[in-house]
Design a protein around this motif. Structure first.
Motif, PDB file in Angstrom:
ATOM      1  N   SER A 184      -5.544   7.652  13.415  1.00  0.00           N
ATOM      2  CA  SER A 184      -5.742   9.069  13.107  1.00  0.00           C
ATOM      3  C   SER A 184      -4.872   9.900  14.046  1.00  0.00           C
ATOM      4  N   LEU A 185      -4.066  10.750  13.441  1.00  0.00           N
ATOM      5  CA  LEU A 185      -3.207  11.674  14.186  1.00  0.00           C
ATOM      6  C   LEU A 185      -3.720  13.069  13.855  1.00  0.00           C
ATOM      7  N   ASN A 186      -4.428  13.657  14.797  1.00  0.00           N
ATOM      8  CA  ASN A 186      -5.222  14.845  14.524  1.00  0.00           C
ATOM      9  C   ASN A 186      -4.639  16.106  15.147  1.00  0.00           C
ATOM     10  N   MET A 197      -2.032  16.607  24.896  1.00  0.00           N
ATOM     11  CA  MET A 197      -2.135  15.492  23.961  1.00  0.00           C
ATOM     12  C   MET A 197      -3.117  14.465  24.522  1.00  0.00           C
ATOM     13  N   PHE A 198      -3.964  13.915  23.640  1.00  0.00           N
ATOM     14  CA  PHE A 198      -5.021  12.982  24.027  1.00  0.00           C
ATOM     15  C   PHE A 198      -4.944  11.740  23.142  1.00  0.00           C
ATOM     16  N   ALA A 199      -5.355  10.592  23.675  1.00  0.00           N
ATOM     17  CA  ALA A 199      -5.388   9.360  22.885  1.00  0.00           C
ATOM     18  C   ALA A 199      -6.510   8.460  23.377  1.00  0.00           C
ATOM     19  N   SER A 200      -7.124   7.731  22.436  1.00  0.00           N
ATOM     20  CA  SER A 200      -8.237   6.846  22.792  1.00  0.00           C
ATOM     21  C   SER A 200      -8.525   5.898  21.636  1.00  0.00           C
ATOM     22  N   HIS A 236      -8.583   0.363  14.911  1.00  0.00           N
ATOM     23  CA  HIS A 236      -8.329   1.791  14.760  1.00  0.00           C
ATOM     24  C   HIS A 236      -7.948   2.390  16.111  1.00  0.00           C
ATOM     25  N   PHE A 237      -7.182   3.472  16.045  1.00  0.00           N
ATOM     26  CA  PHE A 237      -6.663   4.140  17.235  1.00  0.00           C
ATOM     27  C   PHE A 237      -6.533   5.622  16.902  1.00  0.00           C
ATOM     28  N   HIS A 238      -6.730   6.491  17.921  1.00  0.00           N
ATOM     29  CA  HIS A 238      -6.861   7.911  17.630  1.00  0.00           C
ATOM     30  C   HIS A 238      -6.051   8.770  18.603  1.00  0.00           C
TER      31      HIS A 238
END
Length: 368
Positions: free
Chosen positions: A152-154, A298-301, A269-271
């Motif tokens: 997911s690229l939000n 920018m954040f990622a988890s 999954h990766f976000h």
């Protein structure tokens, strides 16, 4: 449950350190390389932006994600499902035109666009939702369910029905077919405050289901026809269209969490969330207002719940952008999203997602 790791980098850049380079480092530092992409179809779920909206994520960011997936041996594609309302993305042909118009093409992103629920939004997979309180079978776009891996690229921003839109909203609502979106929205039906209504008819024009009508220069909504998508709330110039006071948006948030479970359960999954151009309302609008706060980062988890929580906390720490909708509102809730849309409670989605086992609201923020 132990705190989840959320990785963060700000929006500062230099001659030797562009934002796109920072995004690549962030994603890799967050551990995307631990996923086995070799030969795997990888759905990059993104919002292409309603034509006329300029707050959507630039395609350059999607190109970075697609490039990493290909570097790791995967087969990426950008995807979204068709919209419930009248607009530029209500069928696959218009939707792809909108994506191309906003810069999302194979030439710019390095991968193809696939509209997950098909030409008319009816190509769906019924996914059983274990322990679903409201949803027993989620209606998910087929291409999303055919993928081996979900990213997911939000664009993290406000939302008039859910408080904000982040990873859960992008996946849950975004991956629902048109019928799925109707199921999620069905509990949130708006009402008209006739004292404010000027009978302009914008609510009539935006509705795909002929629910609003104008009688004696005032709007009314046929509750039997209304599916509760909330588009009329956003287009009303006088704030005369309001959410019903029946906690229906809480149910909407819970259904989104349950749909998200259907999308990511038993799959890698990766976000990634970009907290930039934090508009008060969704990118589904054919326009966007002044951001409510400055750009954050920018954040990622691997944890969509922790990611949404970290982004919400980060936004709430920011000063109010002068001249924005938020600047015009009374700040009585100590929460930017609630101040913009007092009828919403974004924490419901977080809490229900935790109940569904999607992740943890406790997080360790690791700044790069």
């Amino acid at each position: 449950m132990a705190a989840s790791k959320v990785y963060y980098t700000n929006m500062r850049s230099s001659f030797n350190n562009s934002l796109l380079q920072k995004l690549e480092r962030l994603i890799k530092k967050a551990g995307i390389e631990n996923i086995d992409f070799n030969g795997k179809f990888t759905a990059i779920k993104i919002h292409f932006g309603e034509p006329g909206n300029l707050a959507f994520l630039r395609p350059n960011y999607a190109a970075v994600v697609a490039s990493i997936v290909k570097e790791l041996g995967g087969k990426p594609f950008l995807t979204d499902c068709n919209t419930l309302y009248v607009g530029g993305r209500k069928n696959a042909l218009d939707h792809i035109d909108a994506a191309y118009q906003n810069g999302f093409s194979p030439l710019t992103t390095g991968c193809h666009v696939i509209i997950a629920d098909g030409l008319k939004g009816t190509d769906e997979v019924l996914v059983p939702v274990e322990n679903g309180e409201y949803v027993k079978e989620a209606k998910i776009g087929r291409a999303v369910m055919d993928a081996d891996i979900i990213i997911s690229l939000n664009h993290f921003k406000g939302h008039e029905c859910t408080g904000f839109g982040g990873a859960l909203k992008n996946l849950g609502m975004g991956c629902g077919s048109r019928a799925g979106k109707m199921e999620m929205h069905s509990a949130g039906k708006p009402e008209i405050n006739t004292e404010y209504c000027i009978g302009c008819g914008r609510c009539v024009k935006i509705c795909a289901h002929d629910a609003p009508s104008i009688t004696k220069a005032k709007a009314a909504i046929n509750q039997d026809k209304c599916v509760g998508c909330g588009r009329c709330i956003g287009v009303c110039p006088k704030d005369a269209v309001m959410a019903a006071g029946d906690e229906s948006f809480d149910i909407l948030n819970k259904k989104i969490a349950e749909y998200t479970w259907a999308v990511i359960h038993n799959r890698p999954h990766f976000h990634i969330s970009l907290v930039v151009d934090v508009s008060p309302y969704c990118d589904c609008h054919a326009e966007n207002d002044v951001p409510i706060v400055p750009d954050v980062g920018m954040f990622a988890s691997f944890d969509p719940v922790a990611l949404d929580m970290a982004c919400a906390d980060a936004v709430n720490r920011q000063p109010v952008m002068k001249g924005s909708v938020l600047d015009e509102r009374e700040h009585t809730h100590h929460d930017h999203f609630t101040d913009v849309a007092p009828e919403t409670n974004w924490r419901v989605a977080i809490e229900h997602a935790m109940k569904m086992g999607l992740g943890c609201s406790e997080y360790e923020l690791i700044e790069l």
